[in-house]
Design a protein around this motif. Structure first.
Motif, PDB file in Angstrom:
ATOM      1  N   ILE A  16     -11.917   9.408  -8.634  1.00  0.00           N
ATOM      2  CA  ILE A  16     -12.503   8.816  -9.844  1.00  0.00           C
ATOM      3  C   ILE A  16     -12.006   7.374 -10.024  1.00  0.00           C
ATOM      4  N   PHE A  17     -10.677   7.195  -9.774  1.00  0.00           N
ATOM      5  CA  PHE A  17     -10.089   5.875  -9.983  1.00  0.00           C
ATOM      6  C   PHE A  17      -9.913   5.097  -8.675  1.00  0.00           C
ATOM      7  N   LYS A  18     -10.778   5.423  -7.696  1.00  0.00           N
ATOM      8  CA  LYS A  18     -10.643   4.821  -6.372  1.00  0.00           C
ATOM      9  C   LYS A  18     -10.703   3.290  -6.408  1.00  0.00           C
ATOM     10  N   LYS A  19     -11.420   2.767  -7.375  1.00  0.00           N
ATOM     11  CA  LYS A  19     -11.599   1.323  -7.419  1.00  0.00           C
ATOM     12  C   LYS A  19     -10.459   0.614  -8.152  1.00  0.00           C
ATOM     13  N   LYS A  20      -9.314   1.293  -8.227  1.00  0.00           N
ATOM     14  CA  LYS A  20      -8.183   0.668  -8.912  1.00  0.00           C
ATOM     15  C   LYS A  20      -7.728  -0.573  -8.143  1.00  0.00           C
ATOM     16  N   SER A  21      -7.124  -1.490  -8.861  1.00  0.00           N
ATOM     17  CA  SER A  21      -6.881  -2.805  -8.285  1.00  0.00           C
ATOM     18  C   SER A  21      -5.844  -2.808  -7.168  1.00  0.00           C
ATOM     19  N   HIS A  22      -4.870  -1.928  -7.200  1.00  0.00           N
ATOM     20  CA  HIS A  22      -3.903  -1.922  -6.116  1.00  0.00           C
ATOM     21  C   HIS A  22      -3.379  -0.522  -5.824  1.00  0.00           C
ATOM     22  N   VAL A  23      -2.788  -0.409  -4.656  1.00  0.00           N
ATOM     23  CA  VAL A  23      -2.314   0.902  -4.206  1.00  0.00           C
ATOM     24  C   VAL A  23      -0.786   0.958  -4.181  1.00  0.00           C
ATOM     25  N   LYS A  24      -0.265   2.190  -4.189  1.00  0.00           N
ATOM     26  CA  LYS A  24       1.173   2.390  -4.068  1.00  0.00           C
ATOM     27  C   LYS A  24       1.457   2.677  -2.597  1.00  0.00           C
ATOM     28  N   LEU A  25       2.142   1.736  -1.948  1.00  0.00           N
ATOM     29  CA  LEU A  25       2.402   1.833  -0.523  1.00  0.00           C
ATOM     30  C   LEU A  25       3.875   2.180  -0.295  1.00  0.00           C
ATOM     31  N   GLY A  26       4.106   3.352   0.298  1.00  0.00           N
ATOM     32  CA  GLY A  26       5.484   3.810   0.496  1.00  0.00           C
ATOM     33  C   GLY A  26       6.018   3.491   1.877  1.00  0.00           C
ATOM     34  N   LEU A  27       7.314   3.223   1.940  1.00  0.00           N
ATOM     35  CA  LEU A  27       7.991   3.067   3.229  1.00  0.00           C
ATOM     36  C   LEU A  27       8.905   4.278   3.394  1.00  0.00           C
ATOM     37  N   LYS A  73      -3.356 -11.486   2.037  1.00  0.00           N
ATOM     38  CA  LYS A  73      -4.695 -11.935   2.433  1.00  0.00           C
ATOM     39  C   LYS A  73      -4.768 -12.036   3.948  1.00  0.00           C
ATOM     40  N   ASN A  74      -5.912 -11.634   4.496  1.00  0.00           N
ATOM     41  CA  ASN A  74      -6.090 -11.704   5.944  1.00  0.00           C
ATOM     42  C   ASN A  74      -7.584 -11.773   6.256  1.00  0.00           C
ATOM     43  N   ASN A  75      -8.004 -12.821   6.960  1.00  0.00           N
ATOM     44  CA  ASN A  75      -9.415 -12.995   7.351  1.00  0.00           C
ATOM     45  C   ASN A  75     -10.378 -12.836   6.174  1.00  0.00           C
ATOM     46  N   GLY A  76     -10.071 -13.444   5.067  1.00  0.00           N
ATOM     47  CA  GLY A  76     -10.956 -13.400   3.901  1.00  0.00           C
ATOM     48  C   GLY A  76     -10.847 -12.129   3.076  1.00  0.00           C
ATOM     49  N   LYS A  77     -10.083 -11.169   3.578  1.00  0.00           N
ATOM     50  CA  LYS A  77      -9.901  -9.932   2.816  1.00  0.00           C
ATOM     51  C   LYS A  77      -8.581 -10.012   2.037  1.00  0.00           C
ATOM     52  N   GLU A  78      -8.501  -9.180   1.004  1.00  0.00           N
ATOM     53  CA  GLU A  78      -7.338  -9.264   0.128  1.00  0.00           C
ATOM     54  C   GLU A  78      -6.965  -7.866  -0.379  1.00  0.00           C
ATOM     55  N   ILE A  79      -5.691  -7.539  -0.370  1.00  0.00           N
ATOM     56  CA  ILE A  79      -5.259  -6.292  -1.014  1.00  0.00           C
ATOM     57  C   ILE A  79      -4.011  -6.542  -1.861  1.00  0.00           C
ATOM     58  N   THR A  80      -3.929  -5.771  -2.929  1.00  0.00           N
ATOM     59  CA  THR A  80      -2.756  -5.848  -3.806  1.00  0.00           C
ATOM     60  C   THR A  80      -2.118  -4.463  -3.832  1.00  0.00           C
ATOM     61  N   PHE A  81      -0.831  -4.438  -3.661  1.00  0.00           N
ATOM     62  CA  PHE A  81      -0.165  -3.131  -3.681  1.00  0.00           C
ATOM     63  C   PHE A  81       1.242  -3.236  -4.256  1.00  0.00           C
ATOM     64  N   SER A  82       1.751  -2.061  -4.673  1.00  0.00           N
ATOM     65  CA  SER A  82       3.161  -1.962  -5.054  1.00  0.00           C
ATOM     66  C   SER A  82       3.884  -1.384  -3.856  1.00  0.00           C
ATOM     67  N   LEU A  83       4.946  -2.022  -3.442  1.00  0.00           N
ATOM     68  CA  LEU A  83       5.694  -1.554  -2.281  1.00  0.00           C
ATOM     69  C   LEU A  83       6.868  -0.690  -2.751  1.00  0.00           C
ATOM     70  N   VAL A  84       6.923   0.545  -2.239  1.00  0.00           N
ATOM     71  CA  VAL A  84       7.973   1.476  -2.657  1.00  0.00           C
ATOM     72  C   VAL A  84       8.897   1.737  -1.465  1.00  0.00           C
ATOM     73  N   ASP A  85      10.105   1.211  -1.548  1.00  0.00           N
ATOM     74  CA  ASP A  85      11.091   1.422  -0.477  1.00  0.00           C
ATOM     75  C   ASP A  85      11.911   2.664  -0.828  1.00  0.00           C
ATOM     76  N   THR A  86      11.973   3.604   0.104  1.00  0.00           N
ATOM     77  CA  THR A  86      12.634   4.881  -0.202  1.00  0.00           C
ATOM     78  C   THR A  86      13.908   5.062   0.640  1.00  0.00           C
ATOM     79  N   PRO A  87      14.855   5.852   0.143  1.00  0.00           N
ATOM     80  CA  PRO A  87      16.050   6.148   0.943  1.00  0.00           C
ATOM     81  C   PRO A  87      15.660   6.950   2.196  1.00  0.00           C
TER      82      PRO A  87
END
Lengths: 210, 132
Positions: A16-27, A73-87
């Protein structure tokens, strides 16, 4: 059964909320694979500042740390994310190992206690991720149960996964072994410390979450 | 003395996830190496790690764990179809789980075909091989 229903509801809500502005990216990954070095590399490249401290002693990162609003940004594309660094996730933590690295007993015991809590938190956070970069040490054996359990759990949760084979600047690095161990996932070899092949990583990241 | 406990699948078949995890973890805390017929679900493996972390103290340093899952192999076509049916009938009965205390097992070396348990020096550096 409850987990299946919970996951189904999460999936529906995610769609439903797929079009949210940024993703949570985990390491995620085992201890000392270079997750924080990778996080620092990304943050330095796009925000001009580092995210956390790194060390040769395992379990340096013992708390979840988040950097919000990273825009790449890369080749005209753009993504925004929150970076989550985990133990780092481990099945054993021995305070005596920290003492061997030169720590006093009290400090070593405190570090071990914090590290166990860090592992618990990292596992809890699995459900909150939109996509995950699994960071593995390319010089180490990839067939460990921790690696298999992390990747298996992400697959079970249908979370997109990319594997970073880190430390390719070292002679013993073997990306092919990681590719053979996890043939169903994209593997990008990098040196987070020196920035080697980091552009390949950003390209793969766009394919993963773009 | 090294104790090896072999648990047939029937022993855990009717246990809940929590029950399975407790059974395995309790054996590891009693310094036993457990060979379980069958395998845990992926979520149960993560839960086992989480539960282990809660139990770690000055004496109990954690566990070594290895799961052999026949599903890891790259199978295709009819072989894959047969495996799906086989798994549906047998559930988690296929595969093998090895778990033991980290104070006894130094390292588990695993590749798709075998598991090697390397014991801590104090235990006379024994090496147990399990071939599938």
């Amino acid at each position: 059964m409850i987990n299946i229903i919970k996951r189904f509801i999460n999936k529906v809500l995610k769609n439903i909320f797929k079009k949210k502005s940024h993703v949570k990216l985990g390491l995620y990954g085992p201890p000392n694979a270079g997750k924080t070095t990778m996080a620092n590399r990304i943050c330095k490249d796009w925000l001009g500042e580092e995210m956390g401290t790194v060390s040769n002693v395992a379990h340096e990162t013992r708390e979840i740390t988040i950097k919000e609003q990273i825009n790449i940004k890369n080749n005209g594309k753009e993504i925004t994310f929150s970076l989550v660094d985990t133990p780092g996730i481990a099945t054993k933590i021995d305070y005596e190992e920290f003492m061997k690295a030169g720590m006093k007993e009290d400090t070593a015991k405190k570090r071990a206690k914090e590290a166990t809590k860090g592992v618990i938190d990292a596992i809890k956070w699995l459900d909150d991720m939109d996509a995950v970069i699994v960071v593995l040490d390319a010089t180490a054996d990839p067939y460990t149960q921790v690696n298999i359990t992390i990747i298996g759990n992400l697959a079970a949760r249908e979370i997109p996964v990319m594997i970073v084979a880190n430390k390719i600047d070292l002679k013993k690095a073997n990306i092919k072994k990681i590719e053979a161990a996890f043939p169903q996932y994209p593997v990008v070899g990098v040196s987070a410390k020196y920035g080697k092949h980091i552009d390949d990583f950003y390209e793969a990241l766009f394919s993963l979450v773009g | 003395m090294l104790t090896l406990e072999v648990i047939p699948y029937q022993e855990i078949e009717h246990l809940s996830s929590v029950g399975r995890i407790r059974k395995l973890l309790n054996s590891a805390k009693e310094d036993k190496i457990v060979l379980l017929q069958g395998r845990l679900k992926k979520e149960e493996e993560a839960e086992l790690i989480r539960a282990t972390m809660e139990e770690i103290n000055d004496e109990f340093k954690g566990i070594e764990l290895a799961v052999i899952d026949p599903g890891n192999e790259n199978v295709a076509g009819l072989q894959k179809f047969t495996k799906v049916i086989y798994d549906k009938i047998l559930g988690d009965r296929t595969g093998l789980t090895v778990i033991g205390p980290a104070s006894i097992i130094k390292q588990v070396k695993k590749d798709p075909k075998k598991i090697q348990l390397l014991m801590q020096e104090g235990n006379n550096k024994k090496r147990v091989k399990k071939k599938r």
